[in-house]
Motif scaffolding. Structure first.
Motif, PDB file in Angstrom:
ATOM      1  N   LEU A  33      -1.045 -16.300  -8.630  1.00 49.99           N
ATOM      2  CA  LEU A  33      -0.259 -17.255  -9.675  1.00 49.99           C
ATOM      3  C   LEU A  33       0.889 -17.962  -8.702  1.00 49.99           C
ATOM      4  N   GLY A  34       1.664 -17.246  -7.982  1.00 50.30           N
ATOM      5  CA  GLY A  34       2.827 -17.731  -7.453  1.00 50.30           C
ATOM      6  C   GLY A  34       2.527 -19.213  -6.681  1.00 50.30           C
ATOM      7  N   GLY A  35       3.198 -20.086  -6.664  1.00 52.73           N
ATOM      8  CA  GLY A  35       3.204 -21.477  -6.025  1.00 52.73           C
ATOM      9  C   GLY A  35       3.185 -21.277  -4.576  1.00 52.73           C
ATOM     10  N   GLU A  36       3.821 -20.216  -3.887  1.00 51.31           N
ATOM     11  CA  GLU A  36       3.922 -20.185  -2.637  1.00 51.31           C
ATOM     12  C   GLU A  36       2.964 -19.261  -1.985  1.00 51.31           C
ATOM     13  N   GLY A  37       1.996 -18.825  -2.782  1.00 49.72           N
ATOM     14  CA  GLY A  37       0.974 -17.771  -2.227  1.00 49.72           C
ATOM     15  C   GLY A  37      -0.089 -18.766  -1.829  1.00 49.72           C
ATOM     16  N   HIS A  38      -0.995 -17.999  -0.931  1.00 50.37           N
ATOM     17  CA  HIS A  38      -2.225 -18.858  -0.160  1.00 50.37           C
ATOM     18  C   HIS A  38      -3.452 -18.856  -1.154  1.00 50.37           C
ATOM     19  N   VAL A  39      -3.902 -19.841  -1.168  1.00 51.36           N
ATOM     20  CA  VAL A  39      -5.373 -20.095  -1.747  1.00 51.36           C
ATOM     21  C   VAL A  39      -6.389 -19.441  -0.836  1.00 51.36           C
ATOM     22  N   ASN A  40      -7.286 -18.547  -1.452  1.00 50.47           N
ATOM     23  CA  ASN A  40      -8.285 -17.992  -0.509  1.00 50.47           C
ATOM     24  C   ASN A  40      -9.602 -18.842  -0.634  1.00 50.47           C
ATOM     25  N   LEU A  41     -10.285 -18.915   0.361  1.00 49.25           N
ATOM     26  CA  LEU A  41     -11.740 -19.746   0.406  1.00 49.25           C
ATOM     27  C   LEU A  41     -12.473 -18.989   1.346  1.00 49.25           C
ATOM     28  N   SER A  42     -13.498 -18.166   0.829  1.00 52.44           N
ATOM     29  CA  SER A  42     -14.223 -17.534   1.818  1.00 52.44           C
ATOM     30  C   SER A  42     -15.903 -17.741   1.573  1.00 52.44           C
ATOM     31  N   LEU A 164     -14.738   3.758   8.343  1.00 59.71           N
ATOM     32  CA  LEU A 164     -14.525   2.484   7.321  1.00 59.71           C
ATOM     33  C   LEU A 164     -13.374   2.755   6.223  1.00 59.71           C
ATOM     34  N   PRO A 165     -13.188   3.910   5.538  1.00 55.76           N
ATOM     35  CA  PRO A 165     -12.085   4.105   4.491  1.00 55.76           C
ATOM     36  C   PRO A 165     -10.793   3.850   5.250  1.00 55.76           C
ATOM     37  N   ALA A 166     -10.650   4.309   6.412  1.00 55.38           N
ATOM     38  CA  ALA A 166      -9.391   4.072   6.946  1.00 55.38           C
ATOM     39  C   ALA A 166      -9.027   2.613   7.403  1.00 55.38           C
ATOM     40  N   TYR A 167     -10.237   1.909   7.932  1.00 61.21           N
ATOM     41  CA  TYR A 167      -9.940   0.399   8.127  1.00 61.21           C
ATOM     42  C   TYR A 167      -9.664  -0.233   6.573  1.00 61.21           C
ATOM     43  N   ARG A 168     -10.215   0.182   5.530  1.00 58.81           N
ATOM     44  CA  ARG A 168      -9.973  -0.432   4.225  1.00 58.81           C
ATOM     45  C   ARG A 168      -8.567  -0.112   3.889  1.00 58.81           C
ATOM     46  N   ARG A 169      -7.999   0.934   4.190  1.00 59.42           N
ATOM     47  CA  ARG A 169      -6.664   1.371   3.739  1.00 59.42           C
ATOM     48  C   ARG A 169      -5.700   0.275   4.428  1.00 59.42           C
ATOM     49  N   GLU A 170      -6.115   0.127   5.779  1.00 65.14           N
ATOM     50  CA  GLU A 170      -5.203  -0.490   6.516  1.00 65.14           C
ATOM     51  C   GLU A 170      -5.182  -2.173   6.262  1.00 65.14           C
ATOM     52  N   LYS A 171      -6.656  -2.521   6.110  1.00 63.96           N
ATOM     53  CA  LYS A 171      -6.673  -3.912   6.001  1.00 63.96           C
ATOM     54  C   LYS A 171      -7.072  -4.572   4.641  1.00 63.96           C
ATOM     55  N   ASN A 172      -7.462  -3.685   3.722  1.00 64.88           N
ATOM     56  CA  ASN A 172      -8.062  -4.255   2.482  1.00 64.88           C
ATOM     57  C   ASN A 172      -7.258  -3.849   1.207  1.00 64.88           C
ATOM     58  N   SER A 173      -6.340  -2.961   1.286  1.00 64.52           N
ATOM     59  CA  SER A 173      -5.197  -2.733   0.075  1.00 64.52           C
ATOM     60  C   SER A 173      -4.346  -3.955  -0.375  1.00 64.52           C
ATOM     61  N   ARG A 174      -3.860  -4.632   0.402  1.00 69.14           N
ATOM     62  CA  ARG A 174      -2.891  -5.725   0.070  1.00 69.14           C
ATOM     63  C   ARG A 174      -3.437  -7.360   0.361  1.00 69.14           C
ATOM     64  N   SER A 175      -3.152  -8.104  -0.434  1.00 61.86           N
ATOM     65  CA  SER A 175      -3.524  -9.631   0.101  1.00 61.86           C
ATOM     66  C   SER A 175      -2.609  -9.789   1.236  1.00 61.86           C
ATOM     67  N   ILE A 176      -2.678 -11.085   1.710  1.00 63.14           N
ATOM     68  CA  ILE A 176      -1.570 -11.469   2.666  1.00 63.14           C
ATOM     69  C   ILE A 176      -0.559 -12.094   1.992  1.00 63.14           C
ATOM     70  N   ASP A 177      -0.308 -12.130   0.803  1.00 66.66           N
ATOM     71  CA  ASP A 177       1.101 -12.310   0.076  1.00 66.66           C
ATOM     72  C   ASP A 177       1.641 -11.017  -0.337  1.00 66.66           C
ATOM     73  N   GLY A 178       0.785  -9.877  -0.323  1.00 61.84           N
ATOM     74  CA  GLY A 178       1.403  -8.748  -0.711  1.00 61.84           C
ATOM     75  C   GLY A 178       0.982  -8.239  -2.096  1.00 61.84           C
ATOM     76  N   LEU A 179      -0.071  -8.775  -2.729  1.00 62.27           N
ATOM     77  CA  LEU A 179      -0.752  -8.359  -3.997  1.00 62.27           C
ATOM     78  C   LEU A 179      -1.531  -7.282  -3.537  1.00 62.27           C
ATOM     79  N   SER A 180      -1.542  -6.258  -4.540  1.00 59.05           N
ATOM     80  CA  SER A 180      -2.482  -5.062  -4.276  1.00 59.05           C
ATOM     81  C   SER A 180      -3.646  -5.529  -4.906  1.00 59.05           C
ATOM     82  N   ALA A 181      -4.811  -4.805  -3.989  1.00 61.39           N
ATOM     83  CA  ALA A 181      -6.323  -4.885  -4.337  1.00 61.39           C
ATOM     84  C   ALA A 181      -6.653  -3.761  -4.914  1.00 61.39           C
ATOM     85  N   PRO A 182      -7.361  -3.627  -5.982  1.00 59.58           N
ATOM     86  CA  PRO A 182      -7.996  -2.544  -6.488  1.00 59.58           C
ATOM     87  C   PRO A 182      -9.053  -1.815  -5.214  1.00 59.58           C
TER      88      PRO A 182
END
Length: 191
Positions: A33-42, A164-182
């Motif tokens: 939602l934040g205007g400074e956040g990054h748009v993601n396209l995958s 793989l779970p440790a990798y997800r904890r490190e790389k997949n728990s937050r967005s690049i803008d700091g939002l938490s991911a389920p």
């Protein structure tokens, strides 16, 4: 030519469903939602997208280098899918909607995952209610030859194995803008 340029249609028609199923690649876009956040396209490949009804879709999401889509959906639900014809007649299809993630331990995981292949590295399913279906011409999309799907991500997830779970904890728990991911309960407890 003006009539061919594009239009909004009421829902995912059988013809559009066939077009979706014929595409070896699709794109997913989300944003915070934040205007400074990054748009993601995958970009997404493999056999992982399903049309569930004329207004509902889902895709099987595999572990990757980030989890932007899940973080953005958790915050605001907005999602857009895009399909392009790189072969045959030109066409672009965009599906706009509200999405959610379904995690492996959720009550409806068995039903949600039943129509998908069993790939290594499955992280979640992204489901979306589609509120706008729009075609456009695709006249400038290049013609390209399809050479097949890559299996690199699948081999990478298999090789990660128990790490793989440790990798997800490190790389997949937050967005690049700091939002938490389920995350799965197991991963959330370990954070």
């Amino acid at each position: 030519m003006a009539g061919l340029m594009g239009k909004v249609v009421e829902c995912i028609t059988p013809e559009l469903k066939a077009f979706i199923e014929a595409q070896p690649l699709f794109f997913v876009a989300t944003a915070p939602l934040g205007g400074e956040g990054h748009v993601n396209l995958s970009p997404k490949g493999l056999d992982c997208f399903r049309v569930l009804s004329p207004s509902r879709v889902a895709y099987l999401d595999l572990t990757g280098s980030g989890n932007e889509t899940a973080a953005h959906l958790h915050e605001n639900g907005r999602i857009t899918f895009m399909f392009c014809a790189f072969a045959g007649p030109p066409r672009i299809l965009r599906l706009y909607g509200a999405g959610e993630t379904v995690l492996p331990e959720s009550a409806d995981w068995a039903e949600a995952s039943s129509g998908f292949p069993s790939y290594p590295g499955v992280r979640q399913i992204v489901r979306a209610e589609i509120s706008r279906v729009q075609t456009s011409c695709g006249f400038a999309v290049p013609l390209m030859e399809y050479g097949g799907q890559r299996d690199t991500l699948l081999r990478w997830a298999e090789a990660k194995g128990d790490a793989l779970p440790a990798y997800r904890r490190e790389k997949n728990s937050r967005s690049i803008d700091g939002l938490s991911a389920p995350m799965t309960d197991e991963l959330s407890r370990a954070l």
